[in-house]
Design a protein around this motif. Sequence first.
Motif, PDB file in Angstrom:
ATOM      1  N   SER A   1     -28.583  60.147  19.874  1.00  0.00           N
ATOM      2  CA  SER A   1     -29.546  60.705  20.503  1.00  0.00           C
ATOM      3  C   SER A   1     -29.866  60.032  21.644  1.00  0.00           C
ATOM      4  O   SER A   1     -30.106  60.523  22.767  1.00  0.00           O
ATOM      5  N   ARG A   2     -29.569  58.620  21.758  1.00  0.00           N
ATOM      6  CA  ARG A   2     -29.955  57.823  22.815  1.00  0.00           C
ATOM      7  C   ARG A   2     -28.511  57.886  23.815  1.00  0.00           C
ATOM      8  O   ARG A   2     -28.847  58.025  25.038  1.00  0.00           O
ATOM      9  N   GLN A   3     -27.260  57.931  23.383  1.00  0.00           N
ATOM     10  CA  GLN A   3     -26.158  58.525  24.050  1.00  0.00           C
ATOM     11  C   GLN A   3     -26.292  59.662  24.707  1.00  0.00           C
ATOM     12  O   GLN A   3     -25.881  59.716  25.982  1.00  0.00           O
ATOM     13  N   ALA A   4     -26.842  60.550  24.099  1.00  0.00           N
ATOM     14  CA  ALA A   4     -26.994  61.928  24.859  1.00  0.00           C
ATOM     15  C   ALA A   4     -28.089  61.916  25.949  1.00  0.00           C
ATOM     16  O   ALA A   4     -27.615  62.468  27.018  1.00  0.00           O
ATOM     17  N   ALA A   5     -29.110  61.189  25.797  1.00  0.00           N
ATOM     18  CA  ALA A   5     -30.086  60.770  26.927  1.00  0.00           C
ATOM     19  C   ALA A   5     -29.742  60.327  28.040  1.00  0.00           C
ATOM     20  O   ALA A   5     -29.802  60.644  28.974  1.00  0.00           O
ATOM     21  N   ILE A   6     -28.487  59.554  27.644  1.00  0.00           N
ATOM     22  CA  ILE A   6     -27.918  58.624  28.792  1.00  0.00           C
ATOM     23  C   ILE A   6     -26.972  59.606  29.844  1.00  0.00           C
ATOM     24  O   ILE A   6     -27.000  59.724  30.857  1.00  0.00           O
ATOM     25  N   LEU A   7     -26.286  60.479  28.907  1.00  0.00           N
ATOM     26  CA  LEU A   7     -25.568  61.527  29.539  1.00  0.00           C
ATOM     27  C   LEU A   7     -26.358  62.331  30.257  1.00  0.00           C
ATOM     28  O   LEU A   7     -26.065  62.913  31.314  1.00  0.00           O
ATOM     29  N   ASP A   8     -27.520  62.724  30.002  1.00  0.00           N
ATOM     30  CA  ASP A   8     -28.317  63.746  30.547  1.00  0.00           C
ATOM     31  C   ASP A   8     -29.005  63.057  31.733  1.00  0.00           C
ATOM     32  O   ASP A   8     -29.939  63.657  32.729  1.00  0.00           O
ATOM     33  N   ALA A   9     -29.315  61.753  31.765  1.00  0.00           N
ATOM     34  CA  ALA A   9     -30.185  61.275  32.826  1.00  0.00           C
ATOM     35  C   ALA A   9     -29.682  61.438  34.007  1.00  0.00           C
ATOM     36  O   ALA A   9     -28.129  61.133  34.388  1.00  0.00           O
ATOM     37  N   PRO A  10     -30.628  61.699  35.375  1.00  0.00           N
ATOM     38  CA  PRO A  10     -29.784  62.077  36.488  1.00  0.00           C
ATOM     39  C   PRO A  10     -29.311  60.748  37.303  1.00  0.00           C
ATOM     40  O   PRO A  10     -28.358  61.032  38.113  1.00  0.00           O
ATOM     41  N   ASP A  11     -29.821  59.473  36.772  1.00  0.00           N
ATOM     42  CA  ASP A  11     -29.075  58.422  37.345  1.00  0.00           C
ATOM     43  C   ASP A  11     -27.901  57.934  36.665  1.00  0.00           C
ATOM     44  O   ASP A  11     -27.630  56.603  37.132  1.00  0.00           O
ATOM     45  N   THR A  12     -27.514  58.344  35.618  1.00  0.00           N
ATOM     46  CA  THR A  12     -26.252  57.893  34.931  1.00  0.00           C
ATOM     47  C   THR A  12     -25.271  58.041  36.051  1.00  0.00           C
ATOM     48  O   THR A  12     -24.722  59.329  36.714  1.00  0.00           O
ATOM     49  N   THR A  13     -24.306  57.207  35.995  1.00  0.00           N
ATOM     50  CA  THR A  13     -22.963  57.196  36.849  1.00  0.00           C
ATOM     51  C   THR A  13     -21.987  56.953  36.133  1.00  0.00           C
ATOM     52  O   THR A  13     -21.949  56.612  34.771  1.00  0.00           O
ATOM     53  N   TYR A  14     -20.457  57.026  36.668  1.00  0.00           N
ATOM     54  CA  TYR A  14     -19.555  57.226  35.986  1.00  0.00           C
ATOM     55  C   TYR A  14     -18.429  56.534  36.579  1.00  0.00           C
ATOM     56  O   TYR A  14     -18.162  56.746  37.774  1.00  0.00           O
ATOM     57  N   SER A  15     -17.370  55.967  35.753  1.00  0.00           N
ATOM     58  CA  SER A  15     -16.185  55.260  36.376  1.00  0.00           C
ATOM     59  C   SER A  15     -15.120  56.069  35.538  1.00  0.00           C
ATOM     60  O   SER A  15     -14.958  55.708  34.284  1.00  0.00           O
ATOM     61  N   LEU A  16     -14.077  56.374  36.135  1.00  0.00           N
ATOM     62  CA  LEU A  16     -12.824  56.982  35.283  1.00  0.00           C
ATOM     63  C   LEU A  16     -11.625  56.233  35.496  1.00  0.00           C
ATOM     64  O   LEU A  16     -11.018  56.166  36.535  1.00  0.00           O
ATOM     65  N   LEU A  17     -10.968  55.527  34.732  1.00  0.00           N
ATOM     66  CA  LEU A  17      -9.968  54.688  34.631  1.00  0.00           C
ATOM     67  C   LEU A  17      -8.717  55.552  34.357  1.00  0.00           C
ATOM     68  O   LEU A  17      -8.514  56.054  33.080  1.00  0.00           O
ATOM     69  N   TYR A  18      -7.687  55.827  35.267  1.00  0.00           N
ATOM     70  CA  TYR A  18      -6.503  56.955  34.910  1.00  0.00           C
ATOM     71  C   TYR A  18      -5.627  56.356  36.107  1.00  0.00           C
ATOM     72  O   TYR A  18      -6.066  55.883  37.152  1.00  0.00           O
ATOM     73  N   PHE A  19      -4.401  56.936  36.243  1.00  0.00           N
ATOM     74  CA  PHE A  19      -3.552  56.559  37.231  1.00  0.00           C
ATOM     75  C   PHE A  19      -3.729  57.840  38.360  1.00  0.00           C
ATOM     76  O   PHE A  19      -4.306  58.521  38.114  1.00  0.00           O
ATOM     77  N   ASP A  20      -2.828  57.343  39.451  1.00  0.00           N
ATOM     78  CA  ASP A  20      -3.057  58.433  40.576  1.00  0.00           C
ATOM     79  C   ASP A  20      -2.112  59.836  40.374  1.00  0.00           C
ATOM     80  O   ASP A  20      -1.349  59.936  41.362  1.00  0.00           O
ATOM     81  N   THR A  21      -2.584  60.276  39.264  1.00  0.00           N
ATOM     82  CA  THR A  21      -1.679  61.560  38.911  1.00  0.00           C
ATOM     83  C   THR A  21      -2.927  62.481  38.402  1.00  0.00           C
ATOM     84  O   THR A  21      -4.052  62.383  38.101  1.00  0.00           O
ATOM     85  N   GLN A  22      -2.455  63.854  38.487  1.00  0.00           N
ATOM     86  CA  GLN A  22      -3.512  64.728  37.765  1.00  0.00           C
ATOM     87  C   GLN A  22      -3.491  64.780  36.351  1.00  0.00           C
ATOM     88  O   GLN A  22      -4.466  64.439  35.670  1.00  0.00           O
ATOM     89  N   GLY A  23      -2.154  64.915  35.740  1.00  0.00           N
ATOM     90  CA  GLY A  23      -2.243  64.769  34.378  1.00  0.00           C
ATOM     91  C   GLY A  23      -3.199  65.237  33.414  1.00  0.00           C
ATOM     92  O   GLY A  23      -4.092  66.343  33.741  1.00  0.00           O
ATOM     93  N   ILE A  24      -3.421  64.639  32.398  1.00  0.00           N
ATOM     94  CA  ILE A  24      -4.681  64.974  31.202  1.00  0.00           C
ATOM     95  C   ILE A  24      -5.977  64.869  31.632  1.00  0.00           C
ATOM     96  O   ILE A  24      -6.904  65.126  31.423  1.00  0.00           O
ATOM     97  N   CYS A  25      -6.060  64.047  32.864  1.00  0.00           N
ATOM     98  CA  CYS A  25      -7.469  63.968  33.382  1.00  0.00           C
ATOM     99  C   CYS A  25      -7.841  65.197  34.518  1.00  0.00           C
ATOM    100  O   CYS A  25      -9.214  64.978  34.736  1.00  0.00           O
TER     101      CYS A  25
END
Length: 201
Positions: free
Chosen positions: A15-39
């Motif tokens: 429930s805490r994790q869900a609240a983090i995802l719903d929070a408007p000030d939550t930000t994200y970083s996505l680690l992946y290669f410079d390709t489209q692929g599965i990302c």
Amino acid sequence: MVAVYEATSGNADTSRQAAILDAPDTTYSLLYFDTQGICNPIRNLLSMGNATWKQLYPQDWENEDKLDKTSTPFEVTPVLYVHAKDGSETKVPKWIRIHEEHLRANGSNGHYVGDQVSLADLRSADMVDMILRFPMAGETISQETAPGLLKVKAAVDTHPAIVQWRDSELFKSLRPSRAHPPRPRAACAGLNDRKGNKQGP
């Protein structure tokens, strides 16, 4: 994909994790290669959700020092880092959260369905076994992050038929993976006859 969440207290506090995802000030970083692929689906979701996110590329994924790989939970990409407002985070893969939810829905009794070992139990127990071989496994699978999955593993490990099977000559002749050296073949094992193997045991 592995998701990295803000540190939570208690037993897999989804429930805490869900609240983090719903929070408007939550930000994200996505680690992946410079390709489209599965990302592609992940980037599409972040864009559709109007999320604030940053693309991260590995510095040198194939480098011998393996620093890029060992910095991720399972030495794989993609990894989605979920940043809470206070900046704290912990490495809890998304699939653990989902499985813990299913297990709680069944009463947290160590089984996915009813009160007996099923195929789902066997598959998850094997997955936990594989994860626990990784150097960083203790940060990923623990009583705090995955109590339900560990209970499933315990139920499988102590099942009389499984105990008997693992004590057999055939099981002991099986190596954990092809990366391990071969073991002596069990006397009861045979070879593929390359003709359809129409003759049974």
